[in-house]
Design a protein around this motif. Structure first.
Motif, short mmCIF file in Angstrom:
data_model
loop_
_atom_site.label_atom_id
_atom_site.label_comp_id
_atom_site.label_asym_id
_atom_site.label_seq_id
_atom_site.Cartn_x
_atom_site.Cartn_y
_atom_site.Cartn_z
N PHE A 41 0.83 -1.20 0.00
CA PHE A 41 0.00 0.00 0.00
C PHE A 41 0.87 1.25 0.00
CE2 PHE A 41 -2.09 3.35 2.50
CZ PHE A 41 -3.26 3.53 1.77
N MET A 42 1.90 1.28 0.86
CA MET A 42 2.80 2.43 0.92
C MET A 42 3.52 2.61 -0.42
SD MET A 42 6.04 3.10 3.46
CE MET A 42 4.97 3.52 4.84
N HIS A 43 3.97 1.52 -1.00
CA HIS A 43 4.69 1.61 -2.28
C HIS A 43 3.80 2.23 -3.35
CE1 HIS A 43 6.45 0.15 -6.08
NE2 HIS A 43 7.60 0.26 -5.45
N ARG A 44 2.54 1.80 -3.42
CA ARG A 44 1.64 2.32 -4.44
C ARG A 44 1.31 3.80 -4.20
NH1 ARG A 44 -1.62 -0.34 -7.84
NH2 ARG A 44 -1.35 -2.28 -6.70
N ARG A 45 1.05 4.13 -2.95
CA ARG A 45 0.68 5.52 -2.65
C ARG A 45 1.86 6.48 -2.81
NH1 ARG A 45 -4.10 6.72 -0.11
NH2 ARG A 45 -5.70 5.33 -0.93
N SER A 99 12.69 0.61 -8.66
CA SER A 99 13.84 -0.29 -8.57
C SER A 99 13.64 -1.29 -7.44
CB SER A 99 15.13 0.52 -8.35
OG SER A 99 15.11 1.13 -7.07
N ALA A 100 14.61 -2.21 -7.33
CA ALA A 100 14.54 -3.21 -6.26
C ALA A 100 14.62 -2.56 -4.88
CB ALA A 100 15.67 -4.23 -6.44
N ILE A 101 15.42 -1.51 -4.77
CA ILE A 101 15.54 -0.81 -3.49
C ILE A 101 14.21 -0.19 -3.09
CG2 ILE A 101 16.67 1.11 -2.30
CD1 ILE A 101 19.13 0.62 -4.00
N GLY A 102 13.55 0.47 -4.04
CA GLY A 102 12.28 1.12 -3.75
C GLY A 102 11.19 0.12 -3.41
N ARG A 104 11.71 -2.80 -2.08
CA ARG A 104 12.04 -3.44 -0.81
C ARG A 104 11.95 -2.48 0.36
NH1 ARG A 104 16.28 -5.50 -2.49
NH2 ARG A 104 17.80 -3.97 -1.71
N ARG A 105 12.35 -1.23 0.18
CA ARG A 105 12.37 -0.25 1.27
C ARG A 105 11.68 1.05 0.86
NH1 ARG A 105 15.80 -1.41 5.40
NH2 ARG A 105 14.44 0.11 6.42
N PRO A 106 10.34 1.04 0.71
CA PRO A 106 9.64 2.27 0.35
C PRO A 106 9.73 3.35 1.42
CG PRO A 106 8.08 0.55 0.95
CD PRO A 106 9.42 -0.10 0.87
N GLU A 107 10.08 2.94 2.66
CA GLU A 107 10.22 3.94 3.73
C GLU A 107 11.30 4.97 3.38
OE1 GLU A 107 10.72 0.72 4.12
OE2 GLU A 107 9.11 -0.11 5.37
N LEU A 108 12.37 4.51 2.72
CA LEU A 108 13.43 5.43 2.33
C LEU A 108 12.93 6.44 1.31
CD1 LEU A 108 16.43 2.91 2.02
CD2 LEU A 108 15.80 4.36 3.98
N ILE A 109 12.10 5.99 0.39
CA ILE A 109 11.52 6.90 -0.61
C ILE A 109 10.59 7.89 0.08
CG2 ILE A 109 10.32 7.02 -2.80
CD1 ILE A 109 12.95 5.50 -2.89
N PHE A 110 9.88 7.43 1.10
CA PHE A 110 8.99 8.31 1.86
C PHE A 110 9.78 9.46 2.48
CE2 PHE A 110 7.01 9.67 5.79
CZ PHE A 110 5.67 9.82 5.44
N LEU A 111 10.89 9.12 3.15
CA LEU A 111 11.71 10.16 3.77
C LEU A 111 12.35 11.06 2.72
CD1 LEU A 111 13.42 8.07 6.60
CD2 LEU A 111 11.51 9.67 6.81
N LEU A 112 12.75 10.47 1.59
CA LEU A 112 13.31 11.29 0.51
C LEU A 112 12.29 12.32 0.02
CD1 LEU A 112 15.39 11.91 -1.75
CD2 LEU A 112 14.31 10.09 -3.09
#
Length: 441
Positions: A41-45, A99-102, A104-112
């Motif tokens: 859900f976080m990744h999609r939003r 990407s694989a990072i995004g 796997r770790r969408p939290e990092l994209i959130f903070l970015l």
């Protein structure tokens, strides 16, 4: 009319089709547990949030370019540079999210996304030697995050604290000149202002997260209940089809009235284990039932192979019919092949189990009435003279022989080998000429 665009009345549906994939939540059935669902859900939003932020900043850049062309006195080059930097960062975020990072770790994209929007103007101010709180940009970002990604409230708190820590830390470390957006604003007001904004945002995210978890668990429980109902329904369907033919079962489910059909061409077979009552005394009950089940299971498989309908078993008697509930042209051949195969199957069974069972089979062909009567423990049954004669062919037959009527013989004599038994007395019918089916020609 151009088919690529909807007409005026269809704009709502057209827009809904294009935006729905962005807003819809991941399928609950696909997620093994709530944390997995929340992750997707976080990744999609976040994808939606990045694109919205990119579009919003593009409008600000266009506004600055408009000032450059038409209102030079309002143009701010440092603002335009900041906006371009943010836009580039958002594009990088879109790429990383795919990407694989995004994934796997969408939290990092959130903070970015959060710090890219909130801290870029602060870093610009730091480079210029000033520190100015953004009472519009920060609340807008925090509320947007709480609206678009309303899960994991600690992550929201981290993003908010990061902004405030940078604001106060840069002021102290670099001894920056503090500028408030308005003359009436004080430090105490600023602290309370953002304190309550953060409380409201995190509380709303926390409550939504709890609601989403509860809904997920309820939906999963409902899905499990539905799957269990489906399994039970399939089990009941299987049991029903073991009792009734499929066409009759379907009719009975739709209409509980009496079912009775007439069939002009059918073949009826009765089979009986010779001397089974006497043999029963030699076995204990469980062994006896096991042996009888083994024999009749072989007969059931033969009935399926020849597309026949098993009617019932009564004790050691077995009844099967051809030509119904769906008529078939080879009804006589099918019932004859069934009888011959039953003899072979019993011989093989005797060899495997070291037994000496013998079978007596009777066949009659002709018209019958078939149907389901009663309200409880109903079965698909047959009535008519053909049924009675087939039963007499078996009861007046010979062990390890297949006795048939003269009508059956006339139908099959060109394709099968028979031995004429002659006239025998049949109860209720008088003398009848019968034949013994020996095999195929």
């Amino acid at each position: 009319m151009n088919q690529n665009f909807p007409d005026e009345s269809g704009w709502g549906a057209w827009l809904d089709r294009r935006l729905k994939p962005l807003f819809r939540s991941p399928d609950i059935i696909e997620a093994a547990d709530y944390p997995t669902w929340r992750h997707h859900f976080m990744h999609r939003r976040l994808g939606l949030g990045l694109w919205l932020a990119l579009i919003a900043y593009s409008t600000f850049s266009i506004s600055q370019l408009n000032n450059l062309l038409f209102y030079p006195q309002q143009f701010r080059i440092e603002w335009l540079i900041t906006q371009i930097v943010v836009e580039v960062g958002l594009i990088v975020g879109v790429v990383l999210l795919r990407s694989a990072i995004g994934r796997r770790r969408p939290e990092l994209i959130f903070l970015l996304l959060s710090w890219l929007v909130t801290l870029s103007p602060q870093i610009r101010g730091t480079l210029l030697g000033i520190s100015q709180p953004a009472i519009v940009e920060w609340p807008l970002t925090f509320f947007s995050q709480a609206t678009l990604v309303p899960v994991l409230w600690p992550l929201h708190l981290i993003s908010q604290l990061g902004v405030l820590v940078y604001y106060f830390g840069s002021r102290i470390i670099f001894n920056l000149d503090v500028r408030f957006p308005a003359d009436w604003m004080t430090q105490d007001f600023l602290v309370l202002y953002f304190f309550w904004i953060c409380v409201i945002c995190n509380l709303s995210v926390y409550l939504y997260d709890r609601l989403a978890r509860s809904e997920f668990q309820s939906r999963r429980a409902l899905e499990r209940a539905y799957e269990q109902v489906k399994i039970e329904q399939e089990r009941s369907e299987t049991l029903l089809l073991n009792i009734l033919p499929h066409p009759i079962a379907e009719r009975l489910k739709q209409d509980r009235t009496t079912i009775a059909d007439s069939f002009t061409h059918s073949g009826v077979l009765f089979a009986d284990i010779v001397g089974f009552t006497e043999l029963a005394g030699k076995f204990d009950p469980s062994q006896l039932v096991h042996l009888l089940n083994g024999i009749f299971s072989e007969f059931d498989a033969l009935a399926d192979r020849h597309n026949l309908e098993k009617i019932k078993t009564i004790g050691d008697a077995y009844m099967v019919v051809s030509g119904l509930p769906l008529p078939q042209d080879d009804y006589a051949e099918a019932i004859a092949d069934m009888a011959l195969d039953m003899q072979h199957a019993l011989r093989d069974f005797n060899i495997k189990t070291n037994q000496d069972f013998k079978i007596r089979i009777g066949i009659a062909t002709g018209p019958v009435i078939a149907g389901v009567i009663g309200l409880k423990k109903f079965i698909y049954d047959l009535w008519g003279d053909t049924v009675n004669i087939a039963s007499r062919m078996e009861s007046h037959g010979i062990a390890d022989e297949i006795q048939v009527t003269e009508d059956t013989y006339e139908v099959l004599k060109d394709s099968y080998r028979f031995e004429r038994r002659g006239a025998i007395t049949i109860k209720g019918k008088g003398e009848m000429t019968t034949y013994l089916l020996k095999g195929k020609r």
